[in-house]
Design a protein around this motif. Sequence first.
Motif, PDB file in Angstrom:
ATOM      1  N   GLN A   3       0.835  -1.199   0.000  1.00 38.56           N
ATOM      2  CA  GLN A   3       0.000   0.000   0.000  1.00 38.56           C
ATOM      3  C   GLN A   3       0.866   1.245   0.000  1.00 38.56           C
ATOM      4  N   LEU A   4       0.489   2.194  -0.817  1.00 34.76           N
ATOM      5  CA  LEU A   4       1.097   3.520  -0.821  1.00 34.76           C
ATOM      6  C   LEU A   4      -0.016   4.512  -0.546  1.00 34.76           C
ATOM      7  N   VAL A   5       0.180   5.356   0.452  1.00 27.80           N
ATOM      8  CA  VAL A   5      -0.864   6.298   0.838  1.00 27.80           C
ATOM      9  C   VAL A   5      -0.302   7.707   0.794  1.00 27.80           C
ATOM     10  N   GLU A   6      -0.853   8.513  -0.119  1.00 28.55           N
ATOM     11  CA  GLU A   6      -0.444   9.915  -0.227  1.00 28.55           C
ATOM     12  C   GLU A   6      -1.255  10.784   0.719  1.00 28.55           C
ATOM     13  N   SER A   7      -0.654  11.879   1.134  1.00 29.10           N
ATOM     14  CA  SER A   7      -1.353  12.873   1.944  1.00 29.10           C
ATOM     15  C   SER A   7      -0.682  14.221   1.731  1.00 29.10           C
ATOM     16  N   GLY A   8      -1.355  15.268   2.202  1.00 26.10           N
ATOM     17  CA  GLY A   8      -0.775  16.599   2.130  1.00 26.10           C
ATOM     18  C   GLY A   8      -1.320  17.489   1.036  1.00 26.10           C
ATOM     19  N   GLY A   9      -2.202  16.945   0.207  1.00 25.55           N
ATOM     20  CA  GLY A   9      -2.794  17.772  -0.837  1.00 25.55           C
ATOM     21  C   GLY A   9      -3.777  18.775  -0.256  1.00 25.55           C
ATOM     22  N   GLY A  10      -4.237  19.685  -1.106  1.00 22.05           N
ATOM     23  CA  GLY A  10      -5.207  20.672  -0.655  1.00 22.05           C
ATOM     24  C   GLY A  10      -5.307  21.825  -1.617  1.00 22.05           C
ATOM     25  N   ALA A  24       4.614   4.125   2.648  1.00 19.63           N
ATOM     26  CA  ALA A  24       4.600   2.825   1.966  1.00 19.63           C
ATOM     27  C   ALA A  24       4.627   1.683   2.968  1.00 19.63           C
ATOM     28  N   SER A  25       3.809   0.684   2.711  1.00 18.20           N
ATOM     29  CA  SER A  25       3.805  -0.511   3.556  1.00 18.20           C
ATOM     30  C   SER A  25       4.667  -1.585   2.913  1.00 18.20           C
ATOM     31  N   LEU A  26       5.903  -1.241   2.663  1.00 14.68           N
ATOM     32  CA  LEU A  26       6.844  -2.143   2.011  1.00 14.68           C
ATOM     33  C   LEU A  26       7.987  -2.434   2.958  1.00 14.68           C
ATOM     34  N   ARG A  27       8.202  -3.702   3.266  1.00 17.81           N
ATOM     35  CA  ARG A  27       9.343  -4.036   4.119  1.00 17.81           C
ATOM     36  C   ARG A  27      10.650  -3.698   3.422  1.00 17.81           C
ATOM     37  N   THR A  28      10.668  -3.801   2.082  1.00 15.56           N
ATOM     38  CA  THR A  28      11.889  -3.548   1.317  1.00 15.56           C
ATOM     39  C   THR A  28      11.831  -2.199   0.615  1.00 15.56           C
ATOM     40  N   LEU A 108       4.662   3.057 -16.704  1.00 12.16           N
ATOM     41  CA  LEU A 108       4.598   1.601 -16.822  1.00 12.16           C
ATOM     42  C   LEU A 108       5.762   0.900 -16.135  1.00 12.16           C
ATOM     43  N   GLU A 109       6.809   1.645 -15.820  1.00 15.43           N
ATOM     44  CA  GLU A 109       7.974   1.041 -15.172  1.00 15.43           C
ATOM     45  C   GLU A 109       7.896   1.131 -13.656  1.00 15.43           C
ATOM     46  N   TYR A 110       6.766   1.549 -13.141  1.00 12.08           N
ATOM     47  CA  TYR A 110       6.541   1.565 -11.703  1.00 12.08           C
ATOM     48  C   TYR A 110       5.552   0.460 -11.356  1.00 12.08           C
ATOM     49  N   ASP A 111       5.818  -0.222 -10.259  1.00 12.01           N
ATOM     50  CA  ASP A 111       5.066  -1.424  -9.931  1.00 12.01           C
ATOM     51  C   ASP A 111       3.868  -1.185  -9.010  1.00 12.01           C
ATOM     52  N   TYR A 112       3.980  -0.243  -8.114  1.00 12.12           N
ATOM     53  CA  TYR A 112       2.923   0.003  -7.145  1.00 12.12           C
ATOM     54  C   TYR A 112       2.595   1.492  -7.111  1.00 12.12           C
ATOM     55  N   TRP A 113       1.297   1.779  -6.914  1.00  6.89           N
ATOM     56  CA  TRP A 113       0.809   3.156  -6.965  1.00  6.89           C
ATOM     57  C   TRP A 113      -0.083   3.456  -5.769  1.00  6.89           C
ATOM     58  N   GLY A 114      -0.048   4.716  -5.363  1.00  3.24           N
ATOM     59  CA  GLY A 114      -0.995   5.182  -4.373  1.00  3.24           C
ATOM     60  C   GLY A 114      -2.302   5.591  -5.021  1.00  3.24           C
ATOM     61  N   GLN A 115      -3.239   6.024  -4.200  1.00  2.00           N
ATOM     62  CA  GLN A 115      -4.570   6.373  -4.699  1.00  2.00           C
ATOM     63  C   GLN A 115      -4.660   7.816  -5.178  1.00  2.00           C
ATOM     64  N   GLY A 116      -3.662   8.598  -4.865  1.00  2.00           N
ATOM     65  CA  GLY A 116      -3.615   9.977  -5.324  1.00  2.00           C
ATOM     66  C   GLY A 116      -4.114  10.969  -4.289  1.00  2.00           C
ATOM     67  N   THR A 117      -3.613  12.192  -4.374  1.00  3.59           N
ATOM     68  CA  THR A 117      -4.070  13.290  -3.523  1.00  3.59           C
ATOM     69  C   THR A 117      -4.245  14.533  -4.389  1.00  3.59           C
ATOM     70  N   GLN A 118      -5.335  15.241  -4.172  1.00  4.09           N
ATOM     71  CA  GLN A 118      -5.674  16.388  -5.016  1.00  4.09           C
ATOM     72  C   GLN A 118      -4.913  17.632  -4.575  1.00  4.09           C
ATOM     73  N   VAL A 119      -4.316  18.288  -5.539  1.00 10.25           N
ATOM     74  CA  VAL A 119      -3.678  19.586  -5.323  1.00 10.25           C
ATOM     75  C   VAL A 119      -4.374  20.586  -6.228  1.00 10.25           C
TER      76      VAL A 119
END
Length: 123
Positions: A3-10, A24-28, A108-119
């Motif tokens: 999981q990737l979680v973005e925050s801080g938008g507004g 990121a919830s990535l051990r590595t 396409l060369e990125y494997d995992y994505w967050g849900q996005g944050t609006q700016v």
Amino acid sequence: QVQLVESGGGLVQAGGSLRLSCAASLRTFRNYAMGWFRQAPGKEREFAASITWNEGNTLYADSVKGRFTISRDNAKNTAYLQMNSLKPEDTAVYYCAVGFKALSTYSLEYDYWGQGTQVTVSS
């Protein structure tokens, strides 16, 4: 599950600043390159910035160079995007992503994505 979680938008006025975070919830996590992309209404997702796993190198799109700064804290499994001198054309949903290819500008060369944050930058 990654999981990737973005925050801080507004909402901010032109010339203002925002700092986005990506947890990121990535051990590595420290093994991955990080990237920030953005997508404005009616437009394709575009590259904004990327950083290597060891913070040794960064890459920026010409449109944000000199105004945005990407960084990461591997101990906290978190990446950041400091955005200064914001312009109305920076208005978009901002996404963070992780991948193995260093400094890639291709989504396409990125494997995992967050849900996005609006700016949103008002003029």
